[in-house]
Every structure is written in structure tokens, then in C-alpha cells.
Design a protein around this motif. Structure first.
Motif, short mmCIF file in Angstrom:
data_model
loop_
_atom_site.label_atom_id
_atom_site.label_comp_id
_atom_site.label_asym_id
_atom_site.label_seq_id
_atom_site.Cartn_x
_atom_site.Cartn_y
_atom_site.Cartn_z
N VAL A 120 0.87 -1.18 0.00
CA VAL A 120 0.00 0.00 0.00
C VAL A 120 0.90 1.23 0.00
O VAL A 120 1.67 1.45 0.95
N GLY A 121 0.83 2.03 -1.08
CA GLY A 121 1.71 3.20 -1.20
C GLY A 121 3.01 2.82 -1.88
O GLY A 121 4.09 2.91 -1.29
N ALA A 122 2.89 2.36 -3.15
CA ALA A 122 4.08 1.84 -3.84
C ALA A 122 4.33 2.53 -5.17
O ALA A 122 4.98 1.96 -6.05
N THR A 123 3.82 3.76 -5.33
CA THR A 123 4.08 4.48 -6.58
C THR A 123 5.36 5.31 -6.49
O THR A 123 5.71 6.01 -7.43
N ALA A 124 6.02 5.27 -5.34
CA ALA A 124 7.24 6.07 -5.16
C ALA A 124 8.05 5.49 -4.01
O ALA A 124 7.57 4.61 -3.27
N GLY A 125 9.26 5.99 -3.87
CA GLY A 125 10.08 5.81 -2.68
C GLY A 125 10.24 4.39 -2.17
O GLY A 125 10.45 3.43 -2.93
N ILE A 126 10.11 4.27 -0.87
CA ILE A 126 10.37 3.01 -0.17
C ILE A 126 9.42 1.90 -0.62
O ILE A 126 9.84 0.77 -0.86
N GLY A 127 8.15 2.22 -0.75
CA GLY A 127 7.17 1.20 -1.14
C GLY A 127 7.47 0.63 -2.51
O GLY A 127 7.45 -0.60 -2.71
N LYS B 138 -5.71 1.17 -7.93
CA LYS B 138 -5.69 2.60 -7.55
C LYS B 138 -6.48 2.75 -6.24
O LYS B 138 -7.62 2.25 -6.15
N ALA B 139 -5.87 3.39 -5.27
CA ALA B 139 -6.57 3.53 -3.98
C ALA B 139 -6.01 4.72 -3.21
O ALA B 139 -4.81 4.97 -3.23
N ASP B 140 -6.92 5.42 -2.55
CA ASP B 140 -6.54 6.53 -1.66
C ASP B 140 -6.79 6.08 -0.22
O ASP B 140 -7.94 5.80 0.14
N ILE C 299 5.18 0.31 8.16
CA ILE C 299 6.43 1.07 8.09
C ILE C 299 6.30 2.26 9.04
O ILE C 299 5.44 3.12 8.84
N THR C 300 7.13 2.26 10.07
CA THR C 300 7.10 3.39 11.00
C THR C 300 8.28 4.30 10.68
O THR C 300 8.43 4.74 9.54
N SER C 301 9.18 4.53 11.63
CA SER C 301 10.29 5.45 11.39
C SER C 301 11.19 5.47 12.62
O SER C 301 10.72 5.18 13.73
N PRO D 126 12.52 2.85 9.05
CA PRO D 126 13.58 3.48 8.25
C PRO D 126 14.21 4.67 8.96
O PRO D 126 13.58 5.34 9.79
N PRO D 127 15.46 4.97 8.57
CA PRO D 127 16.07 6.27 8.95
C PRO D 127 15.64 7.28 7.88
O PRO D 127 14.70 7.01 7.12
N LEU D 128 16.32 8.41 7.78
CA LEU D 128 16.08 9.34 6.67
C LEU D 128 16.57 8.66 5.38
O LEU D 128 17.74 8.29 5.28
N VAL D 129 15.64 8.47 4.42
CA VAL D 129 15.95 7.72 3.20
C VAL D 129 15.54 8.55 1.98
O VAL D 129 14.52 9.25 2.00
N GLU D 130 16.32 8.41 0.93
CA GLU D 130 16.02 9.03 -0.38
C GLU D 130 14.60 8.65 -0.82
O GLU D 130 14.27 7.46 -0.90
N GLU E 17 10.40 10.70 -2.08
CA GLU E 17 9.68 11.94 -2.42
C GLU E 17 8.98 12.54 -1.20
O GLU E 17 8.25 13.51 -1.33
N LEU E 18 9.19 11.90 -0.03
CA LEU E 18 8.44 12.29 1.17
C LEU E 18 8.58 13.77 1.52
O LEU E 18 7.64 14.40 1.98
N HIS E 19 9.80 14.31 1.29
CA HIS E 19 10.07 15.68 1.74
C HIS E 19 9.98 16.70 0.61
O HIS E 19 10.25 17.88 0.82
#
Ligand code: NAP
Length: 264
Positions: A13-20, A58-60, A145-147, A190-194, A196-198
Motif C-alpha cells: 500500500v503506497g508503492a508508486t514512489a520511494g520506499i514502497g 488505484k486507492a486513496d 512502516i514506521t520510522s 527506516p532512517p532518513l531515506v532518499e 519523495e516524502l520531503h
């Protein structure tokens, strides 16, 4: 130890970018060749992922409760072999409480919903299916996924940290409740990771000097998932985990056992 290599069908869930997206690609490449379903709101990203062989939906996750129930029911009915769900959708907002008039309470509510309430709601809706799958002997996995910020708060994103701390606490309790069911909870921290979150905060260019490259993070996360670790803290998150979280899950387990003894 049951681990992600036992999975036959995984939803991210949430896999169009970044970590997912990166985890979805690594999971798809496992020798066990699980089916990997990816979700997000951006259709053009989902179309690209479909071309790479992913199943897409597709889901929000900010939908209302009925919308989330419909999403879960449609995934379970289309993919009855689903045994694992990673919850990667997340957002982050900065809030400055020295300027209370600047605090956007709509953003705060969205952040709380996306990062915590929607995830717990989806887990509640997925559990009847996952418990049924696990009762057949097929291990099932819930992977929030927490942080690292769930452990040591970053005051520039105070409410984000609180949502992640809430999800972390919930994950420990959920794992305890599900201990004898064959549904395993694996929390990725995760730590701070590359990613689009920021981007929307305009901070990515400066953060890119210090964040962990996505490949490095993904390789480390996959190692933990393949071992079947209950907690997968990485980089700075692992340091925080070592320093402040050691013994917490065990203490929670002890408290649960005592409570069961007292209340029967
Ligand atoms: N990157 C870091 O430094 C870091 C550190 C610690 C923890 N984390 C956590 O790791 C997770 C992944 O973050 P990331 O860094 O990979 O962020 P990202 O690059 O911004 O990706 C976020 C993903 O979540 C999806 N998403 C966001 N809101 C959504 C919604 N309402 N409905 C459905 N999907 C939604 C986005 O898809 P659409 O926009 O297409 O919907 C996107 O696929 C988050 O939970 C984040 O809090 C990240």
C-alpha cells in the motif's frame, strides 16, 4: 522462522514512489516469485508499474471507512491468495507551534489519518482474511512502516513523529495479540531515506546530502524481512532502537501475560 520468502502474494500500500516502490521491486525479484500488488493514487505511476509486471490497484488511503472496506474487500476477492500486506503510504508535515496561527489543522488531520488511523482500519478489515489464510498453515505477514522518528521525535515534524510512535506502539500490541495465529507482524523502521516524502517541504535537495540511498535501505530492509525479524530498524533508527527500545516488546509481553493471568 517464517519470513517473507514464504509469501505467495504481497500487497504494498503506497508503492508508486520511494520506499514502497523499491520494496515492491525487491519482493518481486525474490526467488520465491511472489505476486506483488501495488497501490497508490497516481494512475500514471501505476500504469508504469503494470508494464513492469506488477498487479495494480488505484486507492486513496484517505478514503472514508466505507471506501477502505470496499478497497480491502475488492483486493481480497480478486487475490484470494493474498498473505502479506506492507503499509508504506505515509505523509509528513512540518508544524511550528511557536506560530500557532500557521498550524494547518487540516494537514494535521490528514497526517494522523494517513499514517495511523487508515492503517489500523485497513488492518482490521484485512485480518479476517489473513487469519483464515494463516489457519491453513500459510504464514501471513502485516508489515507497517514506521520510522526512527517513532523512537526519537524530530521536533520540526512533531505530529508526524506522534503518528509513527502510535503506529509503533500499536504494532507491538498487535504482534502480541496475534502471537499464536500464524499472522506475523514485522515493523520496518527506516532512517532518513532518499524518497519523495520531503519534496513538498522543499527540503529534498538539502536532505539528499545526508539521507540513506534508497538501494542501500532496501537491501538492508530485505535482509530483515528474509530473516523474519519482528523489528527491522535501519541506520539511525537501529541506533535509536538499540538505545531506547531494547526490552520494550519483552516488557509488553510480560504485562500481557500478567493481565491474562489476573483476568483469565
Ligand atoms: N523517506 C524517509 O526518510 C522515511 C523515513 C522514515 C519513515 N518513512 C516512511 O516510509 C513510508 C514511505 O515513505 P517514502 O519516503 O517512500 O515516501 P514517498 O516517496 O513520498 O512515497 C509515499 C507513497 O505513499 C503513497 N501515498 C501517500 N498518501 C497516500 C494516500 N492518501 N493514499 C494512497 N497512497 C498514498 C504515495 O502514492 P501516491 O502519491 O501515488 O498516492 C507514494 O507511493 C512512509 O510511511 C514514511 O513515513 C520514510
Amino acid at each position: 522462522m517464517p519470513n517473507i520468502s514464504d509469501s505467495k502474494c504481497i500487497l504494498v500500500v503506497g508503492a508508486t514512489a520511494g520506499i514502497g516502490r523499491a520494496l515492491a521491486a525487491s519482493l518481486k525479484a525474490l526467488p520465491s516469485k511472489p505476486k506483488v500488488i501495488v497501490t497508490g493514487r497516481r494512475q500514471e505511476r501505476l500504469d508504469e508499474l503494470a508494464k513492469q509486471g506488477f498487479e495494480t490497484v488505484k486507492a486513496d488511503v484517505n478514503a472514508d471507512r466505507a471506501g477502505l472496506k470496499q478497497f480491502v474487500d475488492s483486493v481480497v476477492s480478486k487475490y484470494p491468495d493474498l498473505d502479506s500486506v506492507i503499509f508504506s503510504a505515509g505523509i509528513q508535515h512540518e508544524f511550528d507551534f511557536t506560530k500557532p496561527e500557521s498550524v494547518n489543522l487540516d494537514n494535521l488531520a490528514d497526517e494522523l489519518n494517513t499514517n495511523y488511523l487508515a492503517i489500523v482500519t485497513m488492518i482490521t478489515y484485512f485480518l479476517p482474511h489473513l487469519l483464515k489464510v494463516a489457519s491453513t498453515g500459510q504464514p501471513a505477514f502485516i508489515m507497517p512502516i514506521t520510522s526512527g522518528l517513532a523512537i526519537v521525535p524530530g521536533p520540526w515534524v512533531p505530529c508526524y513523529c506522534a503518528t509513527k510512535a502510535a503506529l509503533h506502539s500499536y504494532s507491538i500490541s498487535l504482534n502480541e495479540q496475534l502471537l499464536d495465529t500464524g499472522v506475523h507482524v514485522i515493523e520496518i523502521m527506516p532512517p532518513l531515506v532518499e524518497s519523495e516524502l520531503h519534496d513538498h517541504q522543499g527540503k529534498s535537495p538539502s536532505l539528499s546530502k545526508v539521507w540513506m540511498p534508497l538501494d542501500e535501505f532496501t537491501n538492508k530492509a530485505m535482509e530483515g524481512l528474509k530473516r523474519g525479524d519482528t523489528f527491522v530498524p535501519i541506520g539511525m533508527a537501529a541506533q535509536g532502537f538499540e538505545k531506547f527500545e531494547k526490552g520494550k516488546a519483552e516488557a509488553s509481553h510480560g504485562a500481557f501475560m500478567n493481565m491474562k493471568k489476573v483476568t483469565g
